[in-house]
Motif scaffolding. Structure first.
Motif, PDB file in Angstrom:
ATOM      1  N   ALA A  88      -6.425  14.216 -15.103  1.00 50.32           N
ATOM      2  CA  ALA A  88      -5.277  14.070 -14.199  1.00 50.32           C
ATOM      3  C   ALA A  88      -4.335  12.976 -14.689  1.00 50.32           C
ATOM      4  CB  ALA A  88      -5.758  13.765 -12.784  1.00 50.32           C
ATOM      5  N   LEU A  89      -4.902  11.860 -15.166  1.00 51.61           N
ATOM      6  CA  LEU A  89      -4.062  10.776 -15.664  1.00 51.61           C
ATOM      7  C   LEU A  89      -3.312  11.197 -16.918  1.00 51.61           C
ATOM      8  CD1 LEU A  89      -3.168   7.827 -15.347  1.00 51.61           C
ATOM      9  CD2 LEU A  89      -5.101   7.189 -16.809  1.00 51.61           C
ATOM     10  N   ASP A  90      -3.977  11.920 -17.807  1.00 53.35           N
ATOM     11  CA  ASP A  90      -3.315  12.419 -19.013  1.00 53.35           C
ATOM     12  C   ASP A  90      -2.129  13.296 -18.645  1.00 53.35           C
ATOM     13  OD1 ASP A  90      -3.008  13.182 -21.852  1.00 53.35           O
ATOM     14  OD2 ASP A  90      -3.816  15.111 -21.185  1.00 53.35           O
ATOM     15  N   ILE A  94      -3.290   1.687 -20.322  1.00 50.54           N
ATOM     16  CA  ILE A  94      -3.033   0.939 -21.559  1.00 50.54           C
ATOM     17  C   ILE A  94      -3.561   1.711 -22.756  1.00 50.54           C
ATOM     18  CG2 ILE A  94      -3.583  -1.169 -22.839  1.00 50.54           C
ATOM     19  CD1 ILE A  94      -3.593  -2.659 -20.167  1.00 50.54           C
ATOM     20  N   PHE A  95      -4.762   2.262 -22.623  1.00 51.84           N
ATOM     21  CA  PHE A  95      -5.323   3.034 -23.735  1.00 51.84           C
ATOM     22  C   PHE A  95      -4.438   4.234 -24.063  1.00 51.84           C
ATOM     23  CE2 PHE A  95      -7.702   6.582 -25.378  1.00 51.84           C
ATOM     24  CZ  PHE A  95      -8.243   6.026 -26.519  1.00 51.84           C
ATOM     25  N   TRP A  96      -3.958   4.937 -23.034  1.00 50.02           N
ATOM     26  CA  TRP A  96      -3.117   6.116 -23.271  1.00 50.02           C
ATOM     27  C   TRP A  96      -1.842   5.714 -24.010  1.00 50.02           C
ATOM     28  CZ3 TRP A  96       1.438   8.711 -22.646  1.00 50.02           C
ATOM     29  CH2 TRP A  96       1.400  10.112 -22.658  1.00 50.02           C
ATOM     30  N   LEU A  97      -1.237   4.609 -23.595  1.00 52.02           N
ATOM     31  CA  LEU A  97      -0.048   4.114 -24.279  1.00 52.02           C
ATOM     32  C   LEU A  97      -0.353   3.798 -25.741  1.00 52.02           C
ATOM     33  CD1 LEU A  97       2.894   2.892 -24.214  1.00 52.02           C
ATOM     34  CD2 LEU A  97       1.793   0.718 -23.625  1.00 52.02           C
ATOM     35  N   ARG A 112       7.302   1.657 -18.033  1.00 51.06           N
ATOM     36  CA  ARG A 112       7.637   2.853 -17.257  1.00 51.06           C
ATOM     37  C   ARG A 112       6.416   3.717 -16.953  1.00 51.06           C
ATOM     38  NH1 ARG A 112      11.564   0.639 -19.766  1.00 51.06           N
ATOM     39  NH2 ARG A 112      13.770   0.967 -19.250  1.00 51.06           N
ATOM     40  N   LEU A 113       5.301   3.441 -17.638  1.00 51.05           N
ATOM     41  CA  LEU A 113       4.065   4.176 -17.388  1.00 51.05           C
ATOM     42  C   LEU A 113       3.093   3.384 -16.510  1.00 51.05           C
ATOM     43  CD1 LEU A 113       3.385   5.682 -20.940  1.00 51.05           C
ATOM     44  CD2 LEU A 113       4.383   6.834 -18.944  1.00 51.05           C
ATOM     45  N   GLY A 114       3.563   2.265 -15.974  1.00 52.27           N
ATOM     46  CA  GLY A 114       2.719   1.495 -15.073  1.00 52.27           C
ATOM     47  C   GLY A 114       1.872   0.441 -15.731  1.00 52.27           C
ATOM     48  N   VAL A 115       2.207   0.073 -16.963  1.00 57.65           N
ATOM     49  CA  VAL A 115       1.503  -0.998 -17.677  1.00 57.65           C
ATOM     50  C   VAL A 115       2.304  -2.288 -17.511  1.00 57.65           C
ATOM     51  CG1 VAL A 115       0.747  -1.822 -19.950  1.00 57.65           C
ATOM     52  CG2 VAL A 115       0.507   0.606 -19.347  1.00 57.65           C
TER      53      VAL A 115
END
Length: 260
Positions: A195-197, A122-125, A58-61
């Motif tokens: 912005a991505l965060d 991916i890192f944020w996830l 759902r986050l685009g990964v």
């Protein structure tokens, strides 16, 4: 709800995995990499696979499709390898399968690299969910049709093994230096990272968390080694939601300092 299929044949073990996952064929004519409930990590790893994998989707990964796969004892009894037979017999019932990506290769960071934004997602996830197992010792990413796919999230959500204070989990730092994609993420500028965060944090709503947790079968939750004997699946889902939402609502010190 995740698709439910029935295993028809156990093909081969994947011995590079610590929990001895295996390739299994199912009655929908699909082929899956299956993680078994009887493995040493127990159902906690299956819960992590569903929660982190479906959050990532759902986050685009890119994450292989997940299915619930029923395993009959007869399949285990036919397996000649004693170690595998014991695992299969301990896993009779519902297990978790991931769509097998034929021809995929492991990510090595040398011959091909993904776009920086994909790496950052991916890192944020991983940082949100505390995934400690995306290092060069075990990258857990595949290249398939020149796209990057994230796999194997069983080591994430480490809070579920001891249930520390929610505030302690929310403030836990994440070590960028050991992450496979750390170099790519560190090279992104302050503005794009910030912005991505903001985009991804805004996407982690209570409704989204509830939607993902609803995909986890009750029996996976109730088989957790850390679950109280009188626990109910609904209350356990609430605990997961509390931890994930606290992590999202924190100052996110686990995100690269360049984005702070």
């Amino acid at each position: 709800m995740l698709q439910q299929v029935t295993a028809t044949r156990y093909v081969t073990p994947l011995r590079e995995g610590g929990s001895l996952p295996g390739i299994v064929e199912a009655d929908d004519l699909g082929t899956y990499v299956v993680k078994f409930r009887g493995a040493g990590q127990g159902s906690a790893a299956l819960v992590s696979e569903i929660v982190v994998g479906e959050l990532g989707r759902r986050l685009g990964v890119r994450v292989p499709d997940l299915v619930l796969i029923s395993l009959d004892a007869e399949i285990g009894k036919r397996e000649p390898d004693q170690e595998v037979q014991e695992l299969l017999l301990a896993s009779v019932g519902v297990n978790l399968g991931m769509d097998f990506l034929p021809g995929s290769i492991g990510y090595d960071g040398i011959h091909w690299q993904p776009p920086a934004e994909e790496a950052a997602r991916i890192f944020w996830l991983d940082a949100l969910t505390g995934n400690v197992d995306r290092t060069w010792a075990n990258p857990n990413m595949l290249i398939w049709h020149r796209k990057l796919w994230a796999i194997d999230h069983g080591a994430a959500l480490v809070f579920q093994h001891s249930w520390p204070a929610v505030s302690a989990w929310a403030a836990r730092r994440y070590d960028l230096s050991k992450h496979v994609l750390g170099g790519l993420v560190a090279g992104i500028g302050h503005g794009p990272l910030k912005a991505l965060d903001a985009e991804l944090a805004d996407a982690i709503t209570p409704e989204l968390i509830d939607e993902v947790l609803a995909l986890v079968p009750d029996e996976f939750l109730l088989r957790l080694n850390s679950a109280p004997e009188d626990a109910e699946a609904a209350s356990l889902r609430e605990r997961y939601a509390d931890y994930l939402l606290a992590r999202r609502a924190s100052d996110r010190a686990w995100w690269p300092e360049s984005a702070a």
